[in-house]
Design a protein around this motif. Structure first.
Motif, mmCIF file in Angstrom:
data_model
loop_
_atom_site.group_PDB
_atom_site.id
_atom_site.type_symbol
_atom_site.label_atom_id
_atom_site.label_comp_id
_atom_site.label_asym_id
_atom_site.label_seq_id
_atom_site.Cartn_x
_atom_site.Cartn_y
_atom_site.Cartn_z
ATOM 1 N N LEU A 83 0.830 -1.284 0.081
ATOM 2 C CA LEU A 83 -0.056 0.029 -0.020
ATOM 3 C C LEU A 83 1.018 1.316 0.027
ATOM 4 O O LEU A 83 0.392 2.274 -0.430
ATOM 5 C CB LEU A 83 -1.089 -0.084 1.341
ATOM 6 N N MET A 84 1.973 1.328 0.615
ATOM 7 C CA MET A 84 2.916 2.270 0.492
ATOM 8 C C MET A 84 3.294 2.786 -0.854
ATOM 9 O O MET A 84 3.809 3.932 -0.940
ATOM 10 C CB MET A 84 4.266 1.960 1.258
ATOM 11 N N ARG A 85 3.198 1.945 -1.809
ATOM 12 C CA ARG A 85 3.649 2.689 -3.351
ATOM 13 C C ARG A 85 2.647 3.455 -3.552
ATOM 14 O O ARG A 85 2.967 4.433 -4.339
ATOM 15 C CB ARG A 85 2.918 1.368 -4.430
ATOM 16 N N LYS A 86 1.503 3.644 -3.003
ATOM 17 C CA LYS A 86 0.261 4.685 -3.462
ATOM 18 C C LYS A 86 0.481 6.076 -2.402
ATOM 19 O O LYS A 86 0.006 7.017 -2.621
ATOM 20 C CB LYS A 86 -0.979 4.405 -3.277
ATOM 21 N N ALA A 87 1.457 5.831 -1.486
ATOM 22 C CA ALA A 87 1.449 6.991 -0.400
ATOM 23 C C ALA A 87 2.829 7.835 -0.662
ATOM 24 O O ALA A 87 3.524 7.601 -1.466
ATOM 25 C CB ALA A 87 1.687 6.392 1.110
ATOM 26 N N PRO A 88 2.682 8.872 -0.026
ATOM 27 C CA PRO A 88 3.673 10.189 -0.066
ATOM 28 C C PRO A 88 5.078 9.745 0.410
ATOM 29 O O PRO A 88 5.141 10.216 1.652
ATOM 30 C CB PRO A 88 3.115 11.320 -0.078
ATOM 31 N N ALA A 89 5.596 8.745 0.154
ATOM 32 C CA ALA A 89 6.820 8.180 0.877
ATOM 33 C C ALA A 89 7.617 9.168 1.206
ATOM 34 O O ALA A 89 8.140 9.151 2.463
ATOM 35 C CB ALA A 89 7.470 7.040 0.108
ATOM 36 N N GLU A 90 7.993 10.055 0.445
ATOM 37 C CA GLU A 90 9.197 11.198 0.880
ATOM 38 C C GLU A 90 8.474 12.052 1.791
ATOM 39 O O GLU A 90 9.483 12.478 2.837
ATOM 40 C CB GLU A 90 9.625 11.979 -0.413
ATOM 41 N N ALA A 91 7.320 12.572 2.036
ATOM 42 C CA ALA A 91 6.884 13.163 2.852
ATOM 43 C C ALA A 91 6.787 12.526 4.378
ATOM 44 O O ALA A 91 7.374 12.990 5.243
ATOM 45 C CB ALA A 91 5.391 13.741 2.324
ATOM 46 N N ILE A 92 6.504 11.404 4.087
ATOM 47 C CA ILE A 92 6.738 10.292 5.275
ATOM 48 C C ILE A 92 7.960 10.194 5.836
ATOM 49 O O ILE A 92 8.189 10.473 7.123
ATOM 50 C CB ILE A 92 5.789 8.956 5.109
ATOM 51 N N ARG A 93 8.745 10.065 5.013
ATOM 52 C CA ARG A 93 10.396 9.851 5.569
ATOM 53 C C ARG A 93 10.864 11.262 6.074
ATOM 54 O O ARG A 93 11.382 11.121 6.931
ATOM 55 C CB ARG A 93 10.966 9.385 4.310
ATOM 56 N N ASN A 94 10.464 12.210 5.473
ATOM 57 C CA ASN A 94 10.866 13.636 6.041
ATOM 58 C C ASN A 94 10.122 13.759 7.316
ATOM 59 O O ASN A 94 10.858 14.234 8.706
ATOM 60 C CB ASN A 94 10.387 14.708 5.173
ATOM 61 N N GLN A 95 9.140 13.451 7.622
ATOM 62 C CA GLN A 95 8.351 13.647 8.807
ATOM 63 C C GLN A 95 9.129 12.635 10.004
ATOM 64 O O GLN A 95 9.317 13.130 11.327
ATOM 65 C CB GLN A 95 7.133 13.379 8.950
#
Length: 192
Positions: A83-95
């Motif tokens: 499901l992470m394929r559709k998520a904004p991974a970079e924004a999550i990593r930054n947070q």
């Protein structure tokens, strides 16, 4: 005779022919997303609420957190990674990085306030300058905090080895500077 890709291999790269990442690259990206999903499963519900997660991903993470079976948890985490394929991974990593390491801007602000506090303890002119720079500041309160922190520092300098130094006024001065800095940040600028 016209040049063909076989005649001049320097002119073409594999990307020109395929236009997509290799299978190995895709696998690396999927494993990175799965690792990110594992990190999300370890977060508290309050932290999850502050991340830009879709409902389906959020529900899958919460289910993985509740799953006690080792194999069931592994499968659920794998699903979270999908499901992470559709998520904004970079924004999550930054947070996550900010939560883990703290914001560089916050750290710089704390260092600036610590340096200001130390300057106030050494130099009388610094207090005058601070009050000029922050007209909304309570001058009487700041003067009292600086005076008390200086007295505390003198007493701490006279302590014998092994005695615990007092830091009550030292910390109170820092908190006052922090509040003053917050007020300054909240004050709207005239340019707006």
């Amino acid at each position: 005779m016209a040049n063909t890709p076989a005649d001049s291999p320097d002119e073409f790269s594999p990307d020109d022919f395929y236009g997509r990442p290799s299978k190995s690259q895709v696998k690396r990206e999927m494993l990175a997303l799965q690792d990110l999903g594992k990190q999300l499963v370890d977060l508290s519900s309050d932290q999850l609420k502050r991340l830009p997660l879709g409902d389906e991903l959020h529900d899958a993470i919460r289910l993985a957190q509740r799953t006690t079976s080792r194999e069931g948890r592994r499968r659920q985490i794998h699903y979270v990674g999908k499901l992470m394929r559709k998520a904004p991974a970079e924004a999550i990593r930054n947070q996550l990085d900010i939560w883990k390491n703290g914001s560089r801007a916050e750290a710089a602000a704390m260092h600036r306030l610590e340096a200001l506090r130390d300057l106030l303890l050494r130099d009388d002119q610094a207090l005058t300058q601070l009050i000029d720079d922050y007209p909304q500041a309570d001058a009487k309160l700041l003067h009292g905090l600086v005076r008390n922190a200086r007295q505390e520092a003198r007493k701490n300098a006279a302590l014998l080895q092994g005695q615990e130094p007092q830091r009550k006024h030292y910390r109170a001065l820092f908190q006052a500077l922090k509040q003053l800095d917050k007020l300054d940040d909240e004050t709207p600028t005239e340019a707006q």
